[in-house]
Design a protein around this motif. Structure first.
Motif, PDB file in Angstrom:
ATOM      1  N   PHE A 184     -85.198   4.914 107.707  1.00  0.00           N
ATOM      2  CA  PHE A 184     -85.245   5.434 106.344  1.00  0.00           C
ATOM      3  C   PHE A 184     -85.361   4.253 105.395  1.00  0.00           C
ATOM      4  O   PHE A 184     -84.978   3.139 105.727  1.00  0.00           O
ATOM      5  N   ARG A 236     -76.996  10.933 100.531  1.00  0.00           N
ATOM      6  CA  ARG A 236     -78.376  11.180 100.152  1.00  0.00           C
ATOM      7  C   ARG A 236     -78.536  12.642  99.771  1.00  0.00           C
ATOM      8  O   ARG A 236     -78.263  13.533 100.544  1.00  0.00           O
ATOM      9  N   PHE A 246     -87.825   9.186 104.611  1.00  0.00           N
ATOM     10  CA  PHE A 246     -87.320   9.179 105.976  1.00  0.00           C
ATOM     11  C   PHE A 246     -88.492   9.014 106.935  1.00  0.00           C
ATOM     12  O   PHE A 246     -89.505   9.679 106.802  1.00  0.00           O
ATOM     13  N   ILE A 250     -80.659  12.775 110.197  1.00  0.00           N
ATOM     14  CA  ILE A 250     -80.656  13.559 108.962  1.00  0.00           C
ATOM     15  C   ILE A 250     -79.225  13.891 108.547  1.00  0.00           C
ATOM     16  O   ILE A 250     -78.857  13.768 107.376  1.00  0.00           O
ATOM     17  N   LEU A 288     -77.574  10.713 107.065  1.00  0.00           N
ATOM     18  CA  LEU A 288     -78.043  10.402 105.711  1.00  0.00           C
ATOM     19  C   LEU A 288     -77.366  11.313 104.694  1.00  0.00           C
ATOM     20  O   LEU A 288     -76.998  10.883 103.603  1.00  0.00           O
ATOM     21  N   ILE A 304     -84.082  13.929 100.875  1.00  0.00           N
ATOM     22  CA  ILE A 304     -84.701  13.178 101.974  1.00  0.00           C
ATOM     23  C   ILE A 304     -86.110  13.712 102.142  1.00  0.00           C
ATOM     24  O   ILE A 304     -86.307  14.913 102.308  1.00  0.00           O
ATOM     25  N   VAL A 334     -89.387  13.704 104.442  1.00  0.00           N
ATOM     26  CA  VAL A 334     -89.850  13.380 105.796  1.00  0.00           C
ATOM     27  C   VAL A 334     -91.359  13.384 105.803  1.00  0.00           C
ATOM     28  O   VAL A 334     -91.983  14.295 105.332  1.00  0.00           O
TER      29      VAL A 334
END
Length: 104
Positions: free
Chosen positions: A64, A99, A74, A91, A94, A102, A104
């Motif tokens: 990340f 976070r 990420f 995930i 994070l 995020i 992806v």
């Protein structure tokens, strides 16, 4: 942070001495396209890479904040073809470190 899920499977943050092994794993499993991101991660003081290990061998990773050095992005992430199963450790971690978003 290290989490042991069985006698043979564990997840932890990468450390500087993991660079050579992760580079080799990534190249062997996925080719060279993600190597710049791996190098970017290892150039940081706090390495933003998680490792999955089975019997002390790397079987997967998740990065990340390495793509374009942009916080909140990420990836890349990958698991050895022989070990692809339902996961989600990176995930969840994070999210635990605060976070809110995020990509992806």
């Amino acid at each position: 942070m290290k989490r042991q899920y069985s006698n043979s499977l564990s997840y932890r943050n990468a450390e500087a001495n993991d660079s050579e092994a992760l580079t080799a794993f990534t190249k062997n499993e996925f080719g060279e396209r993600w190597l710049p991101s791996i190098r970017s991660g290892f150039s940081k003081i706090e390495i933003p890479i998680f490792l999955a290990r089975k019997n002390d061998e790397i079987i997967g990773f998740a990065c990340f904040d390495v793509v374009r050095n942009e916080k909140g992005l990420f990836g890349p992430m990958g698991t050895a073809e022989t070990n692809r199963v339902k996961g989600g450790y990176a995930i969840r971690t994070l999210s635990m470190i605060g976070r809110k978003r995020i990509v992806v």
